[in-house]
Design a protein around this motif. Sequence first.
Motif, PDB file in Angstrom:
ATOM      1  N   TRP A  49       0.858  -1.191   0.000  1.00 59.05           N
ATOM      2  CA  TRP A  49       0.000   0.000   0.000  1.00 59.05           C
ATOM      3  C   TRP A  49       0.886   1.230   0.000  1.00 59.05           C
ATOM      4  N   LYS A  50       0.488   2.231  -0.756  1.00 61.28           N
ATOM      5  CA  LYS A  50       1.206   3.504  -0.763  1.00 61.28           C
ATOM      6  C   LYS A  50       0.189   4.579  -0.435  1.00 61.28           C
ATOM      7  N   GLN A  51       0.431   5.299   0.646  1.00 61.49           N
ATOM      8  CA  GLN A  51      -0.504   6.318   1.070  1.00 61.49           C
ATOM      9  C   GLN A  51       0.159   7.680   0.987  1.00 61.49           C
ATOM     10  N   LYS A  52      -0.671   8.672   0.729  1.00 60.31           N
ATOM     11  CA  LYS A  52      -0.158  10.031   0.654  1.00 60.31           C
ATOM     12  C   LYS A  52       0.001  10.594   2.059  1.00 60.31           C
ATOM     13  N   SER A  53       0.955  11.513   2.189  1.00 57.94           N
ATOM     14  CA  SER A  53       1.153  12.181   3.469  1.00 57.94           C
ATOM     15  C   SER A  53       0.045  13.213   3.665  1.00 57.94           C
ATOM     16  N   SER A  54       0.039  13.851   4.804  1.00 58.95           N
ATOM     17  CA  SER A  54      -0.997  14.849   5.095  1.00 58.95           C
ATOM     18  C   SER A  54      -0.922  16.045   4.154  1.00 58.95           C
ATOM     19  N   LEU A  55       0.243  16.260   3.551  1.00 61.78           N
ATOM     20  CA  LEU A  55       0.409  17.374   2.607  1.00 61.78           C
ATOM     21  C   LEU A  55       0.200  16.928   1.155  1.00 61.78           C
ATOM     22  N   GLY A  56      -0.076  15.652   0.933  1.00 60.38           N
ATOM     23  CA  GLY A  56      -0.351  15.158  -0.408  1.00 60.38           C
ATOM     24  C   GLY A  56       0.839  14.570  -1.132  1.00 60.38           C
ATOM     25  N   ALA A  57       2.008  14.537  -0.505  1.00 60.61           N
ATOM     26  CA  ALA A  57       3.190  13.956  -1.140  1.00 60.61           C
ATOM     27  C   ALA A  57       3.101  12.430  -1.089  1.00 60.61           C
ATOM     28  N   HIS A  58       3.773  11.773  -2.023  1.00 56.88           N
ATOM     29  CA  HIS A  58       3.797  10.310  -2.035  1.00 56.88           C
ATOM     30  C   HIS A  58       4.630   9.793  -0.877  1.00 56.88           C
ATOM     31  N   GLY A  59       4.089   8.818  -0.170  1.00 57.75           N
ATOM     32  CA  GLY A  59       4.792   8.235   0.962  1.00 57.75           C
ATOM     33  C   GLY A  59       5.542   6.979   0.553  1.00 57.75           C
ATOM     34  N   GLU A  60       6.062   6.279   1.532  1.00 60.96           N
ATOM     35  CA  GLU A  60       6.781   5.032   1.294  1.00 60.96           C
ATOM     36  C   GLU A  60       5.783   3.890   1.115  1.00 60.96           C
ATOM     37  N   TRP A  61       6.202   2.829   0.422  1.00 59.21           N
ATOM     38  CA  TRP A  61       5.384   1.639   0.269  1.00 59.21           C
ATOM     39  C   TRP A  61       5.361   0.885   1.597  1.00 59.21           C
ATOM     40  N   GLN A  62       4.178   0.473   2.036  1.00 60.43           N
ATOM     41  CA  GLN A  62       4.000  -0.334   3.243  1.00 60.43           C
ATOM     42  C   GLN A  62       3.657  -1.751   2.809  1.00 60.43           C
ATOM     43  N   THR A  63       4.500  -2.725   3.149  1.00 53.41           N
ATOM     44  CA  THR A  63       4.285  -4.113   2.744  1.00 53.41           C
ATOM     45  C   THR A  63       3.330  -4.776   3.722  1.00 53.41           C
ATOM     46  N   GLU A  64       2.205  -5.296   3.196  1.00 51.19           N
ATOM     47  CA  GLU A  64       1.220  -5.998   4.030  1.00 51.19           C
ATOM     48  C   GLU A  64       1.459  -7.502   3.977  1.00 51.19           C
ATOM     49  N   VAL A  65       1.720  -8.052   2.789  1.00 47.22           N
ATOM     50  CA  VAL A  65       1.961  -9.485   2.602  1.00 47.22           C
ATOM     51  C   VAL A  65       3.283  -9.640   1.873  1.00 47.22           C
ATOM     52  N   GLY A  66       4.102 -10.602   2.298  1.00 45.35           N
ATOM     53  CA  GLY A  66       5.379 -10.875   1.643  1.00 45.35           C
ATOM     54  C   GLY A  66       6.530 -10.190   2.354  1.00 45.35           C
ATOM     55  N   ASP A  67       7.718 -10.392   1.789  1.00 42.73           N
ATOM     56  CA  ASP A  67       8.928  -9.796   2.361  1.00 42.73           C
ATOM     57  C   ASP A  67       9.047  -8.346   1.959  1.00 42.73           C
ATOM     58  N   ALA A  68       9.460  -7.514   2.885  1.00 40.66           N
ATOM     59  CA  ALA A  68       9.764  -6.121   2.571  1.00 40.66           C
ATOM     60  C   ALA A  68      11.062  -6.096   1.784  1.00 40.66           C
ATOM     61  N   PRO A  69      11.186  -5.200   0.809  1.00 38.16           N
ATOM     62  CA  PRO A  69      12.419  -5.168   0.026  1.00 38.16           C
ATOM     63  C   PRO A  69      13.626  -4.812   0.895  1.00 38.16           C
ATOM     64  N   LEU A  70      14.736  -5.454   0.590  1.00 39.51           N
ATOM     65  CA  LEU A  70      15.958  -5.185   1.335  1.00 39.51           C
ATOM     66  C   LEU A  70      16.596  -3.899   0.829  1.00 39.51           C
ATOM     67  N   PRO A  71      17.259  -3.154   1.703  1.00 40.76           N
ATOM     68  CA  PRO A  71      17.930  -1.929   1.244  1.00 40.76           C
ATOM     69  C   PRO A  71      19.056  -2.284   0.281  1.00 40.76           C
ATOM     70  N   ILE A  72      19.364  -1.369  -0.604  1.00 39.35           N
ATOM     71  CA  ILE A  72      20.406  -1.593  -1.593  1.00 39.35           C
ATOM     72  C   ILE A  72      21.758  -1.635  -0.895  1.00 39.35           C
ATOM     73  N   VAL A  73      22.501  -2.707  -1.136  1.00 34.79           N
ATOM     74  CA  VAL A  73      23.808  -2.873  -0.520  1.00 34.79           C
ATOM     75  C   VAL A  73      24.805  -1.967  -1.231  1.00 34.79           C
ATOM     76  N   GLY A  74      25.667  -1.349  -0.496  1.00 32.50           N
ATOM     77  CA  GLY A  74      26.690  -0.491  -1.084  1.00 32.50           C
ATOM     78  C   GLY A  74      26.342   0.987  -0.989  1.00 32.50           C
ATOM     79  N   VAL A  75      25.064   1.290  -0.781  1.00 35.73           N
ATOM     80  CA  VAL A  75      24.659   2.678  -0.622  1.00 35.73           C
ATOM     81  C   VAL A  75      24.782   3.028   0.850  1.00 35.73           C
ATOM     82  N   LEU A  76      25.523   4.061   1.146  1.00 34.55           N
ATOM     83  CA  LEU A  76      25.733   4.453   2.537  1.00 34.55           C
ATOM     84  C   LEU A  76      24.472   5.095   3.098  1.00 34.55           C
TER      85      LEU A  76
END
Length: 168
Positions: free
Chosen positions: A17-44
């Motif tokens: 699910w992706k919900q908008k913030s109170s100001l209307g900006a796009h928020g982060e994806w919230q994983t309901e079912v399945g594995d959440a994506p892993l952060p990209i390795v190598g990016v500080l």
Amino acid sequence: MAEEYDHKSHDLLVRKWKQKSSLGAHGEWQTEVGDAPLPIVGVLQPDFLKENSSNPVFMRKDTKSSFQWRIRNLPYPKEVYSVTVDRKERCCIVRTTNKKYYKKFSVPDLDRCQLDLDESSLSFAHANNTLIITYQKPKEILAVEEELQKELKSMKSSSEGDVDCKTQ
């Protein structure tokens, strides 16, 4: 909302699910079912902190007849765990008698259909340091999912790879 199904078995793999913030900006994806994506390795990361790999990992993985949650990295024997339903707060609670783990989680599918939680539909097992919590799907949920499967079969599915998909 975005869902990903297995092409052959038609099992639900990921629901986000992706919900908008109170100001209307796009928020982060919230994983309901399945594995959440892993952060990209190598990016500080700005804080240079990393979660301990032995911390418990909570995820949901459904089957055709039940909702299923898995909590990895829980080394205690099955007798230590207690899984109950809190009808007031409409959630399930996992706790240990040694007070080392406590988790509350809801079942959004039941909330969307305005169905109550039933303690008799809840069961759990423990194997390989993983606590597996199973909640049998009610008839109403099974009927909704059957309708959805009929609709999905009538749609043309795309092959593997990136698809141009608008989120609005």
